[in-house]
Write a protein that holds these residues in place. Structure first.
Motif, short mmCIF file in Angstrom:
data_model
loop_
_atom_site.label_atom_id
_atom_site.label_comp_id
_atom_site.label_asym_id
_atom_site.label_seq_id
_atom_site.Cartn_x
_atom_site.Cartn_y
_atom_site.Cartn_z
N ASP A 137 0.36 -1.19 -0.34
CA ASP A 137 0.22 -0.03 0.27
C ASP A 137 1.41 1.51 0.46
O ASP A 137 0.70 2.56 0.68
N GLY A 138 2.09 0.78 -0.96
CA GLY A 138 2.48 2.24 -0.93
C GLY A 138 3.81 2.88 0.13
O GLY A 138 4.23 3.52 0.18
N ARG A 139 3.80 2.19 1.01
CA ARG A 139 4.45 1.77 1.96
C ARG A 139 5.74 1.56 2.41
O ARG A 139 6.11 0.74 1.06
N SER A 140 7.03 2.43 2.91
CA SER A 140 8.01 1.37 2.31
C SER A 140 8.66 -0.07 3.44
O SER A 140 7.02 -0.40 4.43
N LEU A 141 9.50 -1.20 2.90
CA LEU A 141 9.38 -2.34 4.05
C LEU A 141 11.04 -2.15 3.71
O LEU A 141 11.51 -1.12 3.50
N THR A 142 11.40 -3.03 5.21
CA THR A 142 12.68 -3.01 6.03
C THR A 142 13.09 -4.44 5.70
O THR A 142 12.33 -5.35 6.61
N GLN A 143 13.97 -4.85 4.88
CA GLN A 143 14.76 -5.88 4.24
C GLN A 143 15.40 -6.28 5.30
O GLN A 143 16.45 -5.36 5.91
N ILE A 144 15.04 -7.23 6.28
CA ILE A 144 16.49 -7.98 7.30
C ILE A 144 17.12 -9.30 6.58
O ILE A 144 18.59 -10.10 7.49
N ALA A 145 16.63 -9.74 5.56
CA ALA A 145 16.98 -10.89 5.68
C ALA A 145 17.11 -11.84 3.97
O ALA A 145 16.70 -11.21 3.04
N SER A 146 17.38 -12.78 3.27
CA SER A 146 17.39 -13.50 1.95
C SER A 146 18.06 -14.75 2.07
O SER A 146 17.38 -15.27 3.13
N ASP A 147 17.50 -15.38 0.91
CA ASP A 147 17.96 -16.45 1.14
C ASP A 147 18.35 -17.29 2.43
O ASP A 147 18.47 -18.38 2.55
#
Length: 500
Positions: free
Chosen positions: A261-271
């Motif tokens: 919904d137009g908000r930013s996300l905070t990524q903390i991990a990948s594969d």
């Protein structure tokens, strides 16, 4: 392009046509290959049980996780009025979530109650080669038979499991599950949940549609998107809390371009687990087989719902014509969280891999060159042909198709550089078994942050360069495109790792 779901099902499509490989009419052939991109049906938001079932640990030992899985047919409720005959682990879709700690011994007894043989591959988990579930090293588990997988989990992260025999059909039928391994340095969050993203292709009766050759070029995309086996579920988030979302793309071919919904996300991990530090992103592209983790603060008003969507993404052959798709809703509700945990500024250290001792090149190639019957008869003899002659595609690495695919030989403890050169007109998600890698160049750009990976998208007509450390476990290891129809039709090879 989207429709409300009623009592009946239709499979509306965007029909695309290829003549030869260029899309232009050939003077030498009047054979036209067609394939469809189904319209995704809209479903009203659905409340009720949502989270994945946690597998029972039948061993009381502290550092042992022992689980019994039975692969069997079952009727699965996807939404109100929609019950689908599927293949499952323990009668649920997705299968039970296996939870472990770094260093635990995981022991899984698989009982096969399916009408055909199967295996389990532990996608992303660094296991001994004999436990990897591939038919080159493990005899398929026959009907009525069982097999015990046992391995130590060395890395924290979000992983998943699925068959590696006739995977294009068995995975689509529902044989997927997750394995979550936690370390000692996990960031504190209010909730920590798994979200398995998938799609199903249903026929007019609301059951799985036939498996057909025409689906192979773009891969089988569904007309119903599900999250943890539910269509457009509602997920509760306590107000003020910090919520962890572990996303797994278990679809055969669908790319999920996640946004909120137009908000930013905070990524903390990948594969491969935690990043070095949190990364603020507007969206995240999750290709088949890939995982990613984000955290979100529930700062909305009580009762407010935010919509998670998959945005438009053109991965080639007209797939960009499909509109964005609603995945699920997150609803702020419940008791407010007092003193919620903060997002740490540092998560862990990821040491950059050293210089490689060898450089390899893999050319990703595709062709529409084979004639076969529709209805999947042309693919390893399973399914029933429709009698219609169609062009069946083949896919390859360096001009070689599985089972006579590209074969590399490597040495333990060494670093290798792999150049993935995609010569085709569409993206391909590349997956390496047994080892993790770091991307050094992605389509001409240096990644902005370090991450361990086992799956990476290689864009059409672009090149991706990665470095892999052959750090453990000698033996034969598969690498392949994770659009499962492509892997099953040739885009697969193996790496034979020997002692130094």
């Amino acid at each position: 392009m989207t429709r409300k779901m009623g009592l009946g099902f239709g499979v509306g499509c965007v029909a695309l046509a290829l003549v030869g490989c260029s899309g232009e009419e050939s003077k030498d052939s009047a054979v036209e290959a067609t394939f469809d991109i189904p319209e995704v049906m809209e479903v009203e938001p659905m409340e009720g049980p949502f989270e994945t079932v946690i597998a029972d640990d039948v061993d009381p030992a502290e550092n042992v996780v022992a689980v019994v899985l039975e692969a069997k047919p079952a009727t699965v409720k996807i939404a109100d009025g929609i019950e689908v005959e599927m293949w499952t682990y323990n009668g649920v879709f997705p299968g039970p979530q296996i939870s472990a700690k770094v260093g635990d011994t995981v022991r899984v007894t698989l009982k096969n109650s399916l009408p055909e043989s199967t295996t389990i591959h532990w996608h992303g988990v660094r296991v001994p080669a004999a436990m990897d579930g591939v038919p080159t090293l493990q005899s398929p588990i026959g009907v009525g038979e069982e097999f015990v997988y046992e391995f130590v989990v060395p890395d924290a992260g979000t992983f998943w499991y699925h068959p590696h025999i006739r995977s294009d059909e068995q995975v689509e039928r529902g044989l997927v599950g997750t394995i979550v391994v936690r370390g000692n340095d996990e960031p504190e969050t209010t909730t920590d949940r798994v979200f398995v993203l998938d799609d199903l292709l249903l026929n007019a009766e609301g059951q799985l549609a036939p498996f057909e050759v025409q689906q192979a070029m773009v891969g089988r995309q569904g007309n119903l998107v599900v999250v943890n086996g539910k269509a457009n579920p509602i997920v509760a988030m306590e107000p003020g809390g910090l919520h962890r979302f572990r996303f797994v793309n278990a679809a055969n071919a669908r790319y999920f371009r996640l946004k909120l919904d137009g908000r930013s996300l905070t990524q903390i991990a990948s594969d491969g687990g935690l990043l070095e530090s949190p990364q603020t992103i507007e969206e995240i592209l999750l290709v088949p087989g890939e995982r990613a983790e984000v955290v979100v603060t529930a700062d909305s008003q009580e009762g407010e719902m935010l919509t998670w969507k998959s945005g438009v993404y053109d991965r080639g052959h007209g797939t960009g014509a499909a509109p964005e798709v609603v995945l699920f809703q997150s609803k702020t509700m419940g008791e407010a969280v007092v003193n919620p945990p903060a997002i740490p500024s540092s998560l862990r250290v990821i040491d950059k891999l050293g210089e490689p001792i060898i450089q390899r090149t893999l050319k990703l190639e595709e062709s529409m060159g084979n004639m076969g019957e529709g209805g999947h008869a042309g693919h390893q003899g399973h399914g029933s042909g429709s009698g219609t002659m169609v062009m069946e595609p083949t896919f390859s690495f360096n001009g070689k198709t599985w089972p006579d695919g590209e074969q590399f030989v490597g040495k333990l403890t060494t670093v290798e550089e792999w150049i993935l050169d995609n010569t085709t007109e569409m993206d391909h998600p590349f997956h390496l078994h047994g080892f993790r890698f770091q991307v050094t160049d992605n389509h001409g750009e240096t990644p902005t942050f370090a991450a361990w990976r086992d799956t990476i998208n290689v864009k059409a007509k672009q090149t991706t360069t990665l470095r892999v450390l052959l750090e453990d476990h000698p033996g034969q290891w598969m690498f392949h495109c994770h659009i499962l129809e492509h892997a099953e039709r040739g885009m697969m090879g193996h790496l034979d790792v020997t002692a130094p």
